[in-house]
Design a protein around this motif. Structure first.
Motif, PDB file in Angstrom:
ATOM      1  N   LYS A  21       0.820  -1.206   0.000  1.00  0.00           N
ATOM      2  CA  LYS A  21       0.000   0.000   0.000  1.00  0.00           C
ATOM      3  C   LYS A  21       0.856   1.259   0.000  1.00  0.00           C
ATOM      4  O   LYS A  21       0.567   2.225  -0.722  1.00  0.00           O
ATOM      5  CB  LYS A  21      -0.930   0.001   1.215  1.00  0.00           C
ATOM      6  N   HIS A  56       4.292  -0.465   4.423  1.00  0.00           N
ATOM      7  CA  HIS A  56       3.016  -0.403   5.132  1.00  0.00           C
ATOM      8  C   HIS A  56       1.994  -1.266   4.396  1.00  0.00           C
ATOM      9  O   HIS A  56       1.731  -1.074   3.209  1.00  0.00           O
ATOM     10  CB  HIS A  56       2.522   1.040   5.215  1.00  0.00           C
ATOM     11  N   GLN A  57       1.468  -2.248   5.113  1.00  0.00           N
ATOM     12  CA  GLN A  57       0.472  -3.183   4.604  1.00  0.00           C
ATOM     13  C   GLN A  57       0.937  -3.902   3.332  1.00  0.00           C
ATOM     14  O   GLN A  57       0.249  -3.895   2.301  1.00  0.00           O
ATOM     15  CB  GLN A  57      -0.868  -2.476   4.359  1.00  0.00           C
ATOM     16  N   SER A 110       1.334  -7.127   1.062  1.00  0.00           N
ATOM     17  CA  SER A 110       0.561  -8.355   0.921  1.00  0.00           C
ATOM     18  C   SER A 110       1.257  -9.265  -0.075  1.00  0.00           C
ATOM     19  O   SER A 110       1.413  -8.913  -1.255  1.00  0.00           O
ATOM     20  CB  SER A 110      -0.866  -8.036   0.445  1.00  0.00           C
ATOM     21  N   ASP A 121       1.948  -4.282   9.542  1.00  0.00           N
ATOM     22  CA  ASP A 121       0.715  -4.980   9.134  1.00  0.00           C
ATOM     23  C   ASP A 121       0.906  -5.784   7.854  1.00  0.00           C
ATOM     24  O   ASP A 121       0.133  -5.675   6.899  1.00  0.00           O
ATOM     25  CB  ASP A 121      -0.436  -3.985   8.961  1.00  0.00           C
ATOM     26  N   SER A 149      -0.697 -11.096   9.960  1.00  0.00           N
ATOM     27  CA  SER A 149      -0.202  -9.830  10.501  1.00  0.00           C
ATOM     28  C   SER A 149       1.257  -9.968  10.925  1.00  0.00           C
ATOM     29  O   SER A 149       1.580 -10.758  11.800  1.00  0.00           O
ATOM     30  CB  SER A 149      -1.052  -9.401  11.703  1.00  0.00           C
TER      31      SER A 149
END
Length: 545
Positions: free
Chosen positions: A79, A105-106, A108, A146, A165
């Motif tokens: 992100k 950040h975040q 995936s 995260d 997480s």
């Protein structure tokens, strides 16, 4: 106004240049053969030298060359990727990526299939010329917030990993691509804390999975913590036990928390070894199951405990391992009977020492020792100690005691061992002491009891055979010490079944002492020899303290 427009134009030109350079550097990597890089938006602050990439993605490339036989099934999305104090001039001119901090950040990451290893190795071969891409990557600090990881492989023998997480902080990350023979030189150190929530994966080459609710690394406290750790068979305990080709113990393990004390992270990260003062396992719950109806694998040769420690590769040392308030249930499946526990331990406290590799200064290993206390079969308090020696024949010595209990509590043991059930009676105490090696074990055994009445059971049922029960109660000793006799101590001994493990031999040795106590006939008693009697009484007094 004109100056502002010129400045704005210069900014967008510079941003475009940086973005173009990032794509250019990425195209020189092996990953570019399998994934397209996409950057949604790029922000550059030339005053603070900060770089922010929004909605960064790696998307699989559709490969049409069937000869490669590779279809990547992976994707990475971030992100926000933030780089603080990036030396852009150094990046453009010297091909060195140097920044104070990299923050993800975040992120995936999802993987359903990996590129073929041989293809990757073939594509990454280098000649004697210098690499044309980045020469160095240096981050003073790496922060991940995260993170999400989901790896699912098609190969049943490899592991699946799921982490919803992840939070971590690393320091001093450096990768030098311009090292000797062009092999990357990589290193880092853990900052203050690393935290992973809900980690799950399959152990490669096994039918077990591991799930950890939470993992934490606290470097300053030299602690590594796991909460709610579970090791379990994928098909379930019962289904896995009955579904094997041959007999084997299947385990289902749950531990409330695992904590290290005095873990040396420097040695761990530098690959020097794993060293710590204590490993604490709080409330481990162990279930073992074996289907005795399956054939045995007579070619199997289980290792003795000291052999297993000796064969672990690398340097390691744990001063003490503590199992706190543990429980153990062992169940054997036999015939069409319900799955009733054969043996169970509760309120189990165990201290293990000597779990270490060879001391390089002496070339020796300290003895491996396990000392346990707890409750056996829901009634009797026990105290047991085993000391394994690192000798050519894997010798060991042991001793233990058992407190008072109703005799029928041991029916789960006596029925399988001798086809007998205790109808009534009381066991006052049990003491045993012995030694052994990888082939056999022997020692002395003493069991005090009174008012013992047994039933000899019929085959494949719990119903008593009345005639055999009558004979048994006439010839078996109903009490020890018997009236007019001293306390009866007997020899216990067993020959190890080669394809069974240490604890089977250990249990069979103690079981042999119990049966020899009940058998009719005269047995050698220690109280006839003053020296042996005093030594035995001293042993009982010492262990009872």
């Amino acid at each position: 106004m004109a100056c502002f427009a010129i400045g704005l134009g210069f900014y967008f030109f510079a941003v475009h240049t940086v973005k173009k350079e990032l794509y250019k550097q990425y195209d020189k990597t092996v990953l570019s053969k399998f994934y397209d890089l996409e950057i949604g938006r790029l922000g550059v602050d030339f005053f603070t030298q900060n770089l922010i990439l929004y909605k960064l993605s790696l998307i699989p490339v559709e490969i049409t060359d069937s000869s490669k036989n590779v279809i990547p099934e992976a994707s990475l999305r971030i992100k926000r990727l933030e780089i603080k104090k990036l030396n852009i001039e150094r990046l453009l001119n010297q091909k060195e990526f140097h920044a104070v901090q990299l923050l993800l950040h975040q992120p995936s990451l999802e993987i359903g299939g990996l590129p073929d290893k041989k293809l990757l190795q073939a594509d990454t071969k280098t000649d004697t010329t210098k690499p044309q891409g980045l020469k160095k990557i240096i981050f003073d600090r790496f922060v991940l917030e995260d993170g999400y990881i989901n790896i699912q492989t098609k190969d049943k023998n490899t592991n699946d990993i799921f982490v919803p997480s992840v939070n971590m902080r690393l320091e001093g990350i450096h990768i030098n691509f311009d090292s000797l023979n062009h092999k990357p030189d990589f290193g880092f150190s853990i900052a203050s804390q690393l935290q992973i929530d809900s980690l799950s994966f399959r152990i490669p080459g096994s039918y077990y999975k591991i799930h950890i609710a939470k993992s934490e690394i606290l470097q300053q406290e030299q602690e590594l913590k796991f909460s709610d750790l579970k090791l379990y068979p994928i098909r379930g305990l019962h289904a896995q036990a009955v579904g094997l080709r041959n007999q084997d113990d299947v385990i289902d393990l749950t531990i409330k928390s695992v904590q290290t004390v005095g873990l040396d992270f420097d040695d761990l990260l530098s690959r020097e070894g794993v060293f710590m003062q204590k490993l604490l396992l709080d409330e481990p719950s162990i279930q073992l199951m074996r289907d005795k109806r399956l054939p045995v694998d007579e070619s199997k040769r289980p290792k003795m405990p000291q052999q297993a420690v000796r064969d672990i590769k690398g340097n390691f040392g744990i001063d003490s391992i503590l199992l706190l308030n543990a429980s153990l249930v062992y169940t054997e499946l036999m015939g069409k009977k319900p799955d009733t526990p054969s043996v169970n331990f509760d309120s189990l406290f165990t201290l293990i020492t000597g779990f270490a590799s060879v001391d390089p200064s002496t070339g020796k290993q300290a003895d491996l020792i396990a000392h346990s206390k707890g409750i056996l079969l829901g009634e009797a308090h026990f105290d047991n100690r085993i000391q394994w020696h690192f000798t050519p024949d894997n010798s060991f010595d042991f001793y233990g005691r058992l407190g008072s209990m109703n005799a029928n509590a041991v029916n789960v043991v006596s029925e399988s061992a001798a086809g007998a059930l205790f109808r009534s009676g009381y066991i006052d105490s049990v003491y045993f002491k012995g030694l052994g090696n990888q082939d056999a074990a022997s020692g002395m055994f003493e069991m005090r009891y009174h008012d013992l009445v047994v039933d000899v059971t019929q085959k494949r049922s719990n119903n008593p055979n009345k005639f055999l029960s009558l004979i048994a109660n006439l010839i078996l000793r109903r009490e020890n010490p018997a009236e007019g006799e001293g306390i009866r101590q007997v020899q216990m001994q067993t020959i190890r079944v080669p394809y069974k493990g240490f604890f089977n031999m250990y249990w069979k040795t103690i079981e042999n002492g119990l049966l020899n106590t009940l058998k009719p006939g005269k047995r050698k008693r220690l109280n006839k020899d003053d020296a042996l009697r005093r030594e035995w009484e001293k042993f009982k007094k010492d262990i009872a303290q």
